[in-house]
Design a protein around this motif. Sequence first.
Motif, PDB file in Angstrom:
ATOM      1  N   ALA A 292      33.686  27.266 167.332  1.00  0.00           N
ATOM      2  CA  ALA A 292      35.151  27.662 167.001  1.00  0.00           C
ATOM      3  C   ALA A 292      36.249  27.344 168.124  1.00  0.00           C
ATOM      4  CB  ALA A 292      35.092  29.058 166.291  1.00  0.00           C
ATOM      5  N   LEU A 293      35.695  27.906 169.244  1.00  0.00           N
ATOM      6  CA  LEU A 293      36.685  27.737 170.355  1.00  0.00           C
ATOM      7  C   LEU A 293      36.945  26.188 170.650  1.00  0.00           C
ATOM      8  CD1 LEU A 293      35.277  30.215 173.092  1.00  0.00           C
ATOM      9  CD2 LEU A 293      37.478  30.159 172.105  1.00  0.00           C
ATOM     10  N   HIS A 294      35.802  25.195 170.528  1.00  0.00           N
ATOM     11  CA  HIS A 294      35.899  23.912 170.944  1.00  0.00           C
ATOM     12  C   HIS A 294      36.781  23.293 169.777  1.00  0.00           C
ATOM     13  CE1 HIS A 294      33.394  24.539 174.366  1.00  0.00           C
ATOM     14  NE2 HIS A 294      32.069  24.395 173.554  1.00  0.00           N
ATOM     15  N   ALA A 295      36.441  23.779 168.527  1.00  0.00           N
ATOM     16  CA  ALA A 295      37.236  23.124 167.250  1.00  0.00           C
ATOM     17  C   ALA A 295      38.671  23.519 167.605  1.00  0.00           C
ATOM     18  CB  ALA A 295      36.637  23.647 166.137  1.00  0.00           C
ATOM     19  N   LEU A 296      38.964  24.504 167.871  1.00  0.00           N
ATOM     20  CA  LEU A 296      40.464  25.077 168.166  1.00  0.00           C
ATOM     21  C   LEU A 296      41.149  24.421 169.179  1.00  0.00           C
ATOM     22  CD1 LEU A 296      42.660  26.929 167.385  1.00  0.00           C
ATOM     23  CD2 LEU A 296      41.939  28.673 169.080  1.00  0.00           C
ATOM     24  N   ALA A 297      40.551  23.996 170.029  1.00  0.00           N
ATOM     25  CA  ALA A 297      40.932  23.016 171.359  1.00  0.00           C
ATOM     26  C   ALA A 297      41.539  21.869 170.843  1.00  0.00           C
ATOM     27  CB  ALA A 297      40.155  22.934 172.600  1.00  0.00           C
ATOM     28  N   ALA A 298      40.558  21.159 169.916  1.00  0.00           N
ATOM     29  CA  ALA A 298      40.956  19.983 169.332  1.00  0.00           C
ATOM     30  C   ALA A 298      42.012  20.057 168.346  1.00  0.00           C
ATOM     31  CB  ALA A 298      39.729  19.442 168.468  1.00  0.00           C
ATOM     32  N   ALA A 299      41.827  21.397 167.502  1.00  0.00           N
ATOM     33  CA  ALA A 299      42.794  21.345 166.146  1.00  0.00           C
ATOM     34  C   ALA A 299      44.524  21.409 166.834  1.00  0.00           C
ATOM     35  CB  ALA A 299      42.768  22.620 165.480  1.00  0.00           C
ATOM     36  N   ARG A 300      44.552  22.059 168.056  1.00  0.00           N
ATOM     37  CA  ARG A 300      46.127  22.316 168.624  1.00  0.00           C
ATOM     38  C   ARG A 300      46.501  20.811 169.006  1.00  0.00           C
ATOM     39  NH1 ARG A 300      45.591  26.885 173.020  1.00  0.00           N
ATOM     40  NH2 ARG A 300      47.702  26.593 172.829  1.00  0.00           N
ATOM     41  N   HIS A 301      45.918  19.687 169.021  1.00  0.00           N
ATOM     42  CA  HIS A 301      46.470  18.547 169.175  1.00  0.00           C
ATOM     43  C   HIS A 301      46.470  17.425 168.047  1.00  0.00           C
ATOM     44  CE1 HIS A 301      46.327  19.993 173.423  1.00  0.00           C
ATOM     45  NE2 HIS A 301      44.900  20.037 173.293  1.00  0.00           N
ATOM     46  N   THR A 302      46.068  18.115 166.864  1.00  0.00           N
ATOM     47  CA  THR A 302      46.159  17.336 165.631  1.00  0.00           C
ATOM     48  C   THR A 302      47.442  17.627 164.852  1.00  0.00           C
ATOM     49  OG1 THR A 302      44.919  18.795 164.358  1.00  0.00           O
ATOM     50  CG2 THR A 302      43.521  17.194 165.746  1.00  0.00           C
ATOM     51  N   PRO A 303      47.963  16.609 164.041  1.00  0.00           N
ATOM     52  CA  PRO A 303      49.044  17.144 163.271  1.00  0.00           C
ATOM     53  C   PRO A 303      48.898  17.998 162.099  1.00  0.00           C
ATOM     54  CG  PRO A 303      48.700  14.610 163.134  1.00  0.00           C
ATOM     55  CD  PRO A 303      47.412  15.338 163.916  1.00  0.00           C
ATOM     56  N   GLU A 304      47.753  18.162 161.513  1.00  0.00           N
ATOM     57  CA  GLU A 304      47.263  19.323 160.780  1.00  0.00           C
ATOM     58  C   GLU A 304      46.979  20.594 161.233  1.00  0.00           C
ATOM     59  OE1 GLU A 304      45.542  16.527 161.350  1.00  0.00           O
ATOM     60  OE2 GLU A 304      45.771  15.244 159.521  1.00  0.00           O
ATOM     61  N   ARG A 305      46.775  20.513 162.635  1.00  0.00           N
ATOM     62  CA  ARG A 305      46.637  21.837 163.631  1.00  0.00           C
ATOM     63  C   ARG A 305      45.331  22.599 162.828  1.00  0.00           C
ATOM     64  NH1 ARG A 305      50.092  24.597 161.578  1.00  0.00           N
ATOM     65  NH2 ARG A 305      51.022  23.178 160.721  1.00  0.00           N
ATOM     66  N   MET A 306      44.294  21.819 162.298  1.00  0.00           N
ATOM     67  CA  MET A 306      43.144  22.562 161.843  1.00  0.00           C
ATOM     68  C   MET A 306      41.931  21.446 162.180  1.00  0.00           C
ATOM     69  SD  MET A 306      43.807  23.920 158.036  1.00  0.00           S
ATOM     70  CE  MET A 306      45.016  22.921 157.480  1.00  0.00           C
ATOM     71  N   ALA A 307      40.832  22.015 162.716  1.00  0.00           N
ATOM     72  CA  ALA A 307      39.716  20.881 163.188  1.00  0.00           C
ATOM     73  C   ALA A 307      38.470  21.760 162.822  1.00  0.00           C
ATOM     74  CB  ALA A 307      39.722  20.489 164.466  1.00  0.00           C
TER      75      ALA A 307
END
Length: 512
Positions: A292-307
């Motif tokens: 989840a930590l890694h997914a959050l790092a990716a999510a913060r750079h996507t338009p949806e802010r979810m990953a």
Amino acid sequence: MEARAHTGRLDELLHEVRRQMSRGAGADPRPVLDWLGRQIDADVALVGGAGAVETSTARFPRQILPSLEPTLARLSGGQMAAAATESGALQVRLEALGPHAPRPVLVVVGASAPTREAASLVSHAGSLIALLDRAQDADTTFRGYQYKARQLRFAVFSALLAGDLTLARRMTTGAVPALLDAERLRVYLLHCPPEDRDRLAQTYQDGSGYHGTGLMVHCPAFKEHLICLVADGPGVADESGVADGSGVDDDPETAHGQGAVLRRLVRDNSHYALGISSPYPLGATAEAYGQALHALAAARHTPERMAAYLGRTPLVPLLPHTEAGAWARALLRPLGSTPRVTLDITRLAVTFPRSAVARLLDISRNTVSHHLGRVAATLGLDLGDVRTRAALDLAFCLTGGQPDGGLGARGGRPVPTLDELFRTEPAHAWAREFLRPLQDTRGRDLHTTLRAWVEANTDAQRTARHLGLSRNTVRAHLRAAEHLLSRDLLTTGSGIHDLVHALHITGLHPGN
């Protein structure tokens, strides 16, 4: 006309109570006492159960209190409800407030005895002060309950992180959360303003202090993180709506439940982000949290802010079993007599910043540094070097965190080096796959930046000087790499070790 005036006064009193109840800052009887003093032309004090003045109007004659002590004691102890007496030329009326001894006492002092209407106002004011006091007690009790519930939720989470399901259940005897009866869970890591965490945890909290089939936990190490453990598996709605890539599907048949609530929060709040792990057994909560930590790092750079986490095979099971165990045991062997608490702190501190470890364990940063200094001296290693920390973390993973752990004996054969472990073809295949997202035109620049950043011991300023770039450009490259690699490099740094290993491996020639 007189009755109308009396009603108007009571309306003013109720307005003051409404004002205090709405502001949520705790009860304050002083405005009520000042209002009462003005209405009946008297001075008023609230005397606590111990006989001391808690608050009063400005000119209240405190010198009369010693002569009132016997009466105050009987009123406070519940033997009397009200009394009237004199103190010199002053007329004194006393009323006990509340049902439980020792009771506070309202003391009214004037030049003349209060009229019937004035006495009525005194009684009303006293009742409302008692009401405010009980509301304050209820609010204090509520806050205490919320704090204890939050502590217990974190204790359950900590037990799950350690893989101790029995301890988690024992801590919740009598009110076992539904999560502990699930076969699997996902960790949803919500990034939100710190001040929102209490509100969210309370809004979705059930009567037992948990969150239905989930658990919302304040991360003590990173104040912007709300850790959400959500049951996943047969009979649990909603959690099949997770997709790969940078977003999360909205299956209309599963668009409800804990996960859907979190996704909706992110869609409705532009400053929120959400990282989602793969489903894991409850005993592997630590692995799910890391994902989840890694997914959050990716999510913060996507338009949806979810990953959702992009599943990749970890490095550890790809290393040669016996040789990797021998290397890890040899590296950690000097720590064989080190106290368990020192090992636990070290294992956290090789991954997370020291300040975060201190907050997580509720100890001082100096205490963390002391334990790490002991380990560094024992091993003869510089724990300030990111490559050393990555190697140490790998050794802990291979031995289960125990210096005497490992994967079998090697007899008299020499201990392999880390380079020899990394020269194997499976390790090279893992590293190539890990770094593959960086292989486009922009990615080649990122690859150069990442290698220079690791060589500079993750110092962005040194990296910038070495590459002839600005520090902001280096940080932008790192943020882009977080998204492409689906690894947290900047917030917690928990993804740096995989990067260090991948770059190390690709710098070696594969063995035969």
